[in-house]
Design a protein around this motif. Sequence first.
Motif, PDB file in Angstrom:
ATOM      1  N   ALA A  50       0.826  -1.209   0.000  1.00  0.00           N
ATOM      2  CA  ALA A  50       0.000   0.000   0.000  1.00  0.00           C
ATOM      3  C   ALA A  50       0.858   1.255   0.000  1.00  0.00           C
ATOM      4  N   TYR A  51       1.941   1.249   0.790  1.00  0.00           N
ATOM      5  CA  TYR A  51       2.826   2.413   0.835  1.00  0.00           C
ATOM      6  C   TYR A  51       3.543   2.616  -0.500  1.00  0.00           C
ATOM      7  N   ILE A  52       3.898   1.528  -1.179  1.00  0.00           N
ATOM      8  CA  ILE A  52       4.529   1.651  -2.490  1.00  0.00           C
ATOM      9  C   ILE A  52       3.555   2.285  -3.489  1.00  0.00           C
ATOM     10  N   VAL A  53       2.294   1.841  -3.453  1.00  0.00           N
ATOM     11  CA  VAL A  53       1.273   2.430  -4.332  1.00  0.00           C
ATOM     12  C   VAL A  53       1.109   3.912  -4.029  1.00  0.00           C
ATOM     13  N   THR A  76      -6.457  10.828  -8.006  1.00  0.00           N
ATOM     14  CA  THR A  76      -6.711  11.355  -6.660  1.00  0.00           C
ATOM     15  C   THR A  76      -7.861  10.638  -5.957  1.00  0.00           C
ATOM     16  N   LEU A  77      -8.954  10.390  -6.678  1.00  0.00           N
ATOM     17  CA  LEU A  77     -10.115   9.773  -6.036  1.00  0.00           C
ATOM     18  C   LEU A  77      -9.867   8.310  -5.653  1.00  0.00           C
ATOM     19  N   PRO A  78      -9.299   7.478  -6.547  1.00  0.00           N
ATOM     20  CA  PRO A  78      -8.962   6.114  -6.105  1.00  0.00           C
ATOM     21  C   PRO A  78      -7.958   6.106  -4.951  1.00  0.00           C
ATOM     22  N   LEU A  79      -7.031   7.087  -4.946  1.00  0.00           N
ATOM     23  CA  LEU A  79      -6.062   7.162  -3.859  1.00  0.00           C
ATOM     24  C   LEU A  79      -6.758   7.459  -2.534  1.00  0.00           C
ATOM     25  N   TRP A  81      -9.968   6.706  -1.737  1.00  0.00           N
ATOM     26  CA  TRP A  81     -10.723   5.519  -1.320  1.00  0.00           C
ATOM     27  C   TRP A  81      -9.794   4.396  -0.874  1.00  0.00           C
ATOM     28  N   LEU A  82      -8.648   4.276  -1.514  1.00  0.00           N
ATOM     29  CA  LEU A  82      -7.695   3.237  -1.120  1.00  0.00           C
ATOM     30  C   LEU A  82      -7.184   3.479   0.299  1.00  0.00           C
ATOM     31  N   GLY A  83      -6.956   4.751   0.640  1.00  0.00           N
ATOM     32  CA  GLY A  83      -6.536   5.064   2.001  1.00  0.00           C
ATOM     33  C   GLY A  83      -7.587   4.700   3.028  1.00  0.00           C
ATOM     34  N   LEU A  84      -8.848   4.990   2.738  1.00  0.00           N
ATOM     35  CA  LEU A  84      -9.931   4.642   3.660  1.00  0.00           C
ATOM     36  C   LEU A  84     -10.087   3.128   3.787  1.00  0.00           C
ATOM     37  N   LEU A  85     -10.026   2.417   2.661  1.00  0.00           N
ATOM     38  CA  LEU A  85     -10.161   0.965   2.692  1.00  0.00           C
ATOM     39  C   LEU A  85      -8.985   0.308   3.403  1.00  0.00           C
ATOM     40  N   TRP A  86      -7.804   0.876   3.224  1.00  0.00           N
ATOM     41  CA  TRP A  86      -6.620   0.340   3.896  1.00  0.00           C
ATOM     42  C   TRP A  86      -6.779   0.419   5.408  1.00  0.00           C
ATOM     43  N   ALA A 135      -7.054  12.988   0.126  1.00  0.00           N
ATOM     44  CA  ALA A 135      -6.444  11.655   0.027  1.00  0.00           C
ATOM     45  C   ALA A 135      -5.326  11.491   1.056  1.00  0.00           C
ATOM     46  N   LEU A 136      -4.519  12.530   1.230  1.00  0.00           N
ATOM     47  CA  LEU A 136      -3.452  12.464   2.232  1.00  0.00           C
ATOM     48  C   LEU A 136      -4.040  12.355   3.639  1.00  0.00           C
ATOM     49  N   GLY A 137      -5.136  13.056   3.883  1.00  0.00           N
ATOM     50  CA  GLY A 137      -5.806  12.933   5.174  1.00  0.00           C
ATOM     51  C   GLY A 137      -6.357  11.540   5.405  1.00  0.00           C
ATOM     52  N   ALA A 138      -6.840  10.905   4.321  1.00  0.00           N
ATOM     53  CA  ALA A 138      -7.346   9.537   4.445  1.00  0.00           C
ATOM     54  C   ALA A 138      -6.228   8.562   4.764  1.00  0.00           C
ATOM     55  N   TRP A 139      -5.042   8.809   4.254  1.00  0.00           N
ATOM     56  CA  TRP A 139      -3.910   7.907   4.508  1.00  0.00           C
ATOM     57  C   TRP A 139      -3.265   8.152   5.862  1.00  0.00           C
ATOM     58  N   PHE A 140      -3.048   9.418   6.220  1.00  0.00           N
ATOM     59  CA  PHE A 140      -2.264   9.729   7.415  1.00  0.00           C
ATOM     60  C   PHE A 140      -3.104  10.160   8.612  1.00  0.00           C
ATOM     61  N   GLY A 141      -4.383  10.428   8.409  1.00  0.00           N
ATOM     62  CA  GLY A 141      -5.224  10.832   9.520  1.00  0.00           C
ATOM     63  C   GLY A 141      -5.330  12.335   9.666  1.00  0.00           C
ATOM     64  N   VAL A 142      -6.309  12.751  10.436  1.00  0.00           N
ATOM     65  CA  VAL A 142      -6.600  14.178  10.560  1.00  0.00           C
ATOM     66  C   VAL A 142      -5.460  14.933  11.239  1.00  0.00           C
ATOM     67  N   ALA A 143      -4.727  14.291  12.152  1.00  0.00           N
ATOM     68  CA  ALA A 143      -3.653  14.984  12.870  1.00  0.00           C
ATOM     69  C   ALA A 143      -2.488  15.350  11.966  1.00  0.00           C
ATOM     70  N   ALA A 144      -2.365  14.684  10.823  1.00  0.00           N
ATOM     71  CA  ALA A 144      -1.241  14.951   9.921  1.00  0.00           C
ATOM     72  C   ALA A 144      -1.513  16.109   8.973  1.00  0.00           C
ATOM     73  N   LEU A 145      -2.726  16.614   8.933  1.00  0.00           N
ATOM     74  CA  LEU A 145      -3.069  17.651   7.957  1.00  0.00           C
ATOM     75  C   LEU A 145      -2.301  18.946   8.193  1.00  0.00           C
ATOM     76  N   LEU A 146      -2.199  19.367   9.437  1.00  0.00           N
ATOM     77  CA  LEU A 146      -1.494  20.625   9.730  1.00  0.00           C
ATOM     78  C   LEU A 146      -0.017  20.554   9.342  1.00  0.00           C
TER      79      LEU A 146
END
Length: 198
Positions: A50-53, A76-79, A81-86, A135-146
């Motif tokens: 997943a991280y490689i993708v 962007t959109l598949p990325l 959804w992939l983060g949420l599914l992961w 998409a980045l928020g979906a992968w790393f979580g809300v705390a990583a946005l800032l």
Amino acid sequence: MPTPRFIRTLKPRLPSASISSHRVRAVRLAVIRSCGGRTFRCSAICSSLAYIVLLWALITLALIDFDTTLLPDSITLPLLWLGLLWHAWLHPEQLSSAVWGAAVGYLALWTVYQGFKLLTGKEGMGFGDFKLLAALGAWFGVAALLPIILLSSICGAVIGIALQLLKLTERGRPIPFGPFLAAAGILLLLIGPNTLVA
């Protein structure tokens, strides 16, 4: 009182029954540990893939946006959804943070876009930037946005000023924000999200 014959015949067998129960327990523990090890290895392999993708998607998006100032929805959109599914599959305890990360990430840049447009009458960024941050928020979580927003903004400002001072770009020409968002995501991925978020 003499001991009945059937009790005398059972006495020698009691130690073997005890040994047998210990063997059963040992087998059960071995099976549980084996299954746990396989689950851990499967989780590690899936996370690595997943991280490689994610890494290749961010590199691709950065190059496309730098060249065309566009971030295609087909990536962007598949990325997102992939983060949420992961998270739903391998890290369900973090799914809530991923969902909030996607929602807040999109709304944060959408709010900046609307405010900038209201004040200047111009569009400061494209909708692809909203989706990439979501998409980045979906992968790393809300705390990583800032940290992501701060890193990308600082990098964008420094590189933009440097390009104008070196006269490598025309004054007033818009510089795409997507590559800097992608670079912040790649940095967070390589050094570990907890390094900046903690």
